[in-house]
Motif scaffolding. Structure first.
Motif, PDB file in Angstrom:
ATOM      1  N   TYR A  23       0.852  -1.192   0.000  1.00 15.96           N
ATOM      2  CA  TYR A  23       0.000   0.000   0.000  1.00 15.96           C
ATOM      3  C   TYR A  23       0.890   1.245   0.000  1.00 15.96           C
ATOM      4  O   TYR A  23       1.792   1.368   0.837  1.00 15.96           O
ATOM      5  CB  TYR A  23      -0.912   0.009   1.232  1.00 15.96           C
ATOM      6  N   PRO A  24       0.671   2.158  -0.953  1.00 12.96           N
ATOM      7  CA  PRO A  24       1.586   3.307  -1.063  1.00 12.96           C
ATOM      8  C   PRO A  24       1.337   4.363   0.018  1.00 12.96           C
ATOM      9  O   PRO A  24       0.949   5.487  -0.271  1.00 12.96           O
ATOM     10  CB  PRO A  24       1.291   3.841  -2.469  1.00 12.96           C
ATOM     11  N   ALA A  25       1.549   3.965   1.284  1.00 15.34           N
ATOM     12  CA  ALA A  25       1.339   4.888   2.398  1.00 15.34           C
ATOM     13  C   ALA A  25       2.241   6.102   2.223  1.00 15.34           C
ATOM     14  O   ALA A  25       3.434   5.958   2.012  1.00 15.34           O
ATOM     15  CB  ALA A  25       1.657   4.186   3.704  1.00 15.34           C
ATOM     16  N   ASP A  26       1.655   7.281   2.295  1.00  9.92           N
ATOM     17  CA  ASP A  26       2.425   8.491   2.025  1.00  9.92           C
ATOM     18  C   ASP A  26       1.912   9.617   2.924  1.00  9.92           C
ATOM     19  O   ASP A  26       0.835  10.157   2.686  1.00  9.92           O
ATOM     20  CB  ASP A  26       2.273   8.858   0.541  1.00  9.92           C
ATOM     21  N   PRO A  27       2.686   9.937   3.970  1.00 11.64           N
ATOM     22  CA  PRO A  27       2.211  10.985   4.887  1.00 11.64           C
ATOM     23  C   PRO A  27       2.086  12.340   4.200  1.00 11.64           C
ATOM     24  O   PRO A  27       1.277  13.168   4.598  1.00 11.64           O
ATOM     25  CB  PRO A  27       3.292  11.018   5.975  1.00 11.64           C
ATOM     26  N   VAL A  28       2.863  12.553   3.161  1.00 13.82           N
ATOM     27  CA  VAL A  28       2.798  13.838   2.459  1.00 13.82           C
ATOM     28  C   VAL A  28       1.486  13.958   1.683  1.00 13.82           C
ATOM     29  O   VAL A  28       0.865  15.018   1.634  1.00 13.82           O
ATOM     30  CB  VAL A  28       4.011  14.013   1.535  1.00 13.82           C
ATOM     31  N   ILE A  73       8.144  16.678   8.834  1.00 13.49           N
ATOM     32  CA  ILE A  73       7.347  15.837   7.943  1.00 13.49           C
ATOM     33  C   ILE A  73       8.221  15.232   6.844  1.00 13.49           C
ATOM     34  O   ILE A  73       7.966  14.136   6.358  1.00 13.49           O
ATOM     35  CB  ILE A  73       6.161  16.643   7.345  1.00 13.49           C
ATOM     36  N   LEU A 115       9.678  12.011   8.075  1.00 18.30           N
ATOM     37  CA  LEU A 115       8.697  10.919   7.955  1.00 18.30           C
ATOM     38  C   LEU A 115       8.658  10.415   6.513  1.00 18.30           C
ATOM     39  O   LEU A 115       8.661   9.208   6.271  1.00 18.30           O
ATOM     40  CB  LEU A 115       7.314  11.458   8.301  1.00 18.30           C
ATOM     41  N   ASP A 116       8.613  11.354   5.590  1.00 21.11           N
ATOM     42  CA  ASP A 116       8.549  11.017   4.172  1.00 21.11           C
ATOM     43  C   ASP A 116       9.781  10.187   3.779  1.00 21.11           C
ATOM     44  O   ASP A 116       9.666   9.156   3.106  1.00 21.11           O
ATOM     45  CB  ASP A 116       8.483  12.332   3.374  1.00 21.11           C
ATOM     46  N   PHE A 175       9.602   6.638   5.157  1.00 22.13           N
ATOM     47  CA  PHE A 175       8.673   5.815   4.364  1.00 22.13           C
ATOM     48  C   PHE A 175       9.343   5.354   3.064  1.00 22.13           C
ATOM     49  O   PHE A 175       9.235   4.203   2.660  1.00 22.13           O
ATOM     50  CB  PHE A 175       7.407   6.613   4.020  1.00 22.13           C
ATOM     51  N   ARG A 197      10.474   1.475   1.864  1.00 27.72           N
ATOM     52  CA  ARG A 197      10.001   0.860   0.631  1.00 27.72           C
ATOM     53  C   ARG A 197      11.186   0.435  -0.249  1.00 27.72           C
ATOM     54  O   ARG A 197      11.180  -0.643  -0.818  1.00 27.72           O
ATOM     55  CB  ARG A 197       9.109   1.859  -0.123  1.00 27.72           C
TER      56      ARG A 197
END
Lengths: 439, 150
Positions: free
Chosen positions: A142-147, B51, B54-55, B58, B62
C-alpha cells in the motif's frame, strides 16, 4: 463617527482555462475564445461527458521556486500559489515581517481535496473484492504516504499560502461549493472594514476535473454532453443549452484600504463595495424557480454598497448553462432590478472558461475589476438563440464597450449558498450608503 | 550494545548504499542530488522539516524493504540509559550527550551544541545518519513491525 473604510482592489491574478495569467485570460474572454476541449488529464472514455475546461501548459515553477513547498501542493493549490503571486506582484505590495500581522488571507477552497490516485489505492488494497477491509491499509504494498495526507487536507492551500507569502493575520477558508470564491472575497471585505487587517489576499481555487468530479456531476445530469462540439458546449442563456462545463483554476485579488492605497500610488482597479450572502434553504441541487435566495444576496450586496438598480451597469452572472440555474437567476435579476433590467448588460464568462466551482466567484470578481477598468462588458459567448425564459439584456455577438459605474457578480452554490459581490468604478462616489457606522 | 553495533558499520558499507539513500533524500525534499552530501545536515543544510523525515523514512522502508520504527535514531542512541538519565526537562544530560556523540559519530563534534535540547537532536542528522539507520535495520531483519509514530 468615523466613516466606514472603503476597500480598493489593487491586484489581480488568475490561472484559468483561457489563460495562465490575468491579462491573457481577460484578452481571451473579451474575444470570446473558449477554453473547452476534450479532457486530457485522465482517460474520460466511458463517461457521458468527455469534455472539460482544463488549465493548459501550466507550470507553477515559473512563479514559485520553493520545491519543498510544492511537494505539499495539489494541482488546485498550485493554481492558487501562481495566481496569488501574480496578484501580489500586480499590486506592488506584499507582506513583510513588519506588516505580516496586518495581512490576512481568505480563500474559497475546493470540495474534493484528495487526489484520485489515493482513492484508487484505497480501493485496490482495501476493497479489491468489493468488501471494505481496512487491514489493506497496512499491506506492505500500500503506497502509504504521509505527504499525500497533508496535501489532501481541504485547508492545505490556506496553510501553504500563508506560509509562502508570510501572512500572519486573519486567515480563513470558505467551503460553500460554487459560492466559495465570492464568499471568500466578501469575508475579506468585512475583515478589512472591521479593521482586523489592512491588506487581504483573497480568492479561490479548485479542480474537480478528475474521475470523481466528472462522474458525480454526470450522475446529477448537470454537465453538457456535447462531446463533439466542446467549444460550443457552454452556452449560458441559450435555448439549446444542456448543462455546464466543468473547469478548473484560481483567482486572487489584493484588497486594501482606499486612502493608504492612494497614498502609496497604487493603481486601483475598482472598489469592492458590497457583499451579499444568503442561503436558499430550498433543495440541495435545485435553485428556487423564483430566484429566491439569489434575490436576497443581490439585494444585500447592493444595500451594502449603497446601490440602487439604476446604478448597476453590468452583471457578471453565475450563468452556468444549466436549464435551471439560468432561468432562476434571470428571474432573480428581474425581481431585483425591475424595469432597469433591460438597460443593464448581463454576461456569463463561463461561456468561455467553464465553471471553476470554488474558484469561479474569485475569478469572476477579477473579471469585474478588469471590465470596470477597461469599460468593457465581456461577451456571453455561444449565445445564438436566447431562451425566452432568460429575458435579460445579454452581451451577445461581441464584447460591448460600456462605462461601468458599478457591477455585480453572482456565485450561486450547490446546497443553496448564494454570493453576490458589488464593485464600483474608482471615480464613482458612494452616494446612498450614508450614514456609515463603524468602530 | 548499540555502540558496538554502531562501530561495526564500516565506511564501505555506508558508501555502498549512499547513492541510493541520497537519491531518495533528494527526491523527498526535493533538491538536487549533488547537494545531498554524506555529511550534510538535512535540516540546516537542506531545509528539511519534521514531515520530510517521515517522508524519507517511508521511502527508505520501501526502497530497502526494511521497517524503521519512528523515533528509532533517538531510542537507539539512548540505548540502555533511562529516559531520565538521557534528558532532563527537554535538555540532553551530559551522559546523554556522550552517548549521542558516539552513536552519531559521523557528525562532527563541533556541530553538537551545549546545552543540546532534545527537540534539536534531529538537526544533527546527516545523510550518513540515515545510511547507518538503514544498515542497522537490514542487519536486524525486516520483520520488525513498526510501532505507532512517536
Amino acid at each position: 463617527m468615523k466613516p466606514r473604510r472603503r476597500i480598493a482592489i489593487t491586484g489581480v491574478g488568475m490561472v484559468t482555462p483561457v489563460g495562465n495569467d490575468a491579462p491573457t485570460t481577460w484578452s481571451n474572454l473579451k474575444a470570446g475564445r473558449t477554453g473547452v476541449g476534450p479532457i486530457s488529464t485522465f482517460d474520460a472514455n466511458g463517461f457521458v461527458t468527455r469534455i472539460g475546461a482544463e488549465v493548459k501548459n501550466f507550470s507553477v515553477e515559473a512563479a514559485i521556486t520553493d520545491r519543498n513547498l510544492l511537494k505539499f501542493a495539489s494541482r488546485p493549490t498550485r493554481f492558487a500559489l501562481a495566481a496569488a503571486e501574480e496578484a501580489l506582484t500586480d499590486a506592488g505590495i506584499r507582506p513583510k515581517p513588519a506588516t505580516a500581522r496586518r495581512w490576512g488571507l481568505s480563500v474559497g477552497a475546493g470540495m474534493i481535496g484528495i487526489d484520485f490516485a489515493e482513492l484508487e489505492a484505497v480501493q485496490t488494497f482495501c476493497a479489491a473484492d468489493g468488501e471494505f477491509n481496512p487491514d489493506g491499509l497496512l499491506d506492505e504494498r500500500y503506497p502509504a504516504d504521509p505527504v499525500a495526507f497533508c496535501r489532501s487536507q481541504t485547508n492545505a492551500g490556506l496553510g501553504l499560502l500563508t506560509h509562502h507569502f508570510g501572512i500572519h493575520g486573519f486567515a480563513t477558508a470558505v467551503h460553500t461549493a460554487c459560492a466559495s470564491g465570492g464568499q471568500a472575497l466578501g469575508t475579506a471585505l468585512k475583515v478589512l472594514r472591521r479593521g482586523h487587517a489592512d491588506f487581504m489576499l483573497a480568492g479561490g481555487y479548485d479542480s474537480m476535473l478528475n474521475p470523481i468530479g466528472i462522474s458525480g456531476f454526470c450522475l446529477l445530469g448537470a454537465l453538457s454532453t456535447d462531446n463533439d462540439s466542446p467549444e460550443r458546449a457552454s452556452r449560458p442563456f441559450d435555448a439549446t443549452r444542456n448543462g455546464f462545463v466543468l473547469g478548473e483554476g484560481a483567482g486572487f485579488l489584493v484588497l486594501e484600504e482606499w486612502e493608504s492605497a492612494q497614498a502609496r500610488g497604487a493603481k486601483i482597479y475598482a472598489e469592492l463595495a458590497g457583499d451579499g450572502n444568503s442561503l436558499s434553504s430550498y433543495r440541495i441541487t435545485d435553485s428556487h424557480p423564483s430566484g429566491d435566495g439569489p434575490i436576497q444576496a443581490m439585494q444585500q450586496a447592493m444595500a451594502d454598497a449603497g446601490l440602487l438598480p439604476v446604478d448597476v451597469d453590468y452583471v457578471n452572472a453565475h450563468g452556468t448553462s444549466t436549464l435551471m440555474n439560468d432561468r432562476s437567476e434571470c428571474a432573480a435579476l428581474r425581481a431585483v432590478m425591475g424595469s432597469h433590467i433591460d438597460r443593464l448588460a448581463v454576461s456569463s464568462t463561463k461561456s468561455c472558461m467553464g465553471h471553476l466551482i470554488a474558484a469561479a466567484g474569485a475569478v469572476e470578481a477579477g473579471v469585474c475589476a478588469l471590465a470596470i477598468r477597461d469599460s468593457i462588458a465581456p461577451i456571453n459567448a455561444n449565445l445564438v438563440k436566447p431562451d425566452p425564459d432568460c429575458n435579460v439584456n445579454i452581451v451577445q455577438g461581441q464584447s460591448r464597450p460600456l462605462r461601468i459605474r458599478s457591477a455585480l457578480s453572482n456565485s450561486l452554490g450547490f446546497g443553496g449558498s448564494n454570493s453576490c459581490l458589488a464593485f464600483r468604478h474608482p471615480e464613482e462616489i458612494d452616494l446612498n450608503a450614508q450614514p456609515r457606522i463603524t468602530r | 550494545m548499540n555502540q558496538m553495533t554502531n562501530t561495526q558499520i564500516t565506511k564501505e558499507e555506508v558508501l555502498a548504499i549512499y547513492p541510493k539513500v541520497s537519491e531518495i533524500i533528494a527526491a523527498a525534499l526535493p533538491c538536487e542530488v549533488e547537494r545531498v552530501k554524506l555529511d550534510a545536515s538535512l535540516i540546516d543544510d537542506l531545509g528539511a522539516q519534521s514531515i520530510d523525515f517521515l517522508d524519507i523514512v517511508f521511502r527508505l522502508e520501501r526502497a530497502f524493504k526494511v521497517k524503521i520504527p519512528r523515533g528509532k535514531i533517538v531510542t537507539d542512541a539512548r540505548g540502555d540509559l533511562s529516559e531520565a538519565d538521557f534528558e532532563q526537562k527537554g535538555v540532553v544530560t551530559d551522559a546523554g550527550l556522550a552517548r549521542l556523540k558516539v552513536f552519531l559519530n559521523e557528525v562532527p563534534a563541533e556541530r553538537f551544541p551545549s546545552p543540546l535540547k532534545v527537540a534539536d537532536i534531529p538537526r544533527l542528522f546527516t545523510t550518513e545518519t540515515f545510511c547507518k539507520m538503514v544498515i542497522r535495520q537490514q542487519r536486524s531483519g525486516t520483520s520488525t513491525p513498526a510501532p505507532a509514530a512517536a
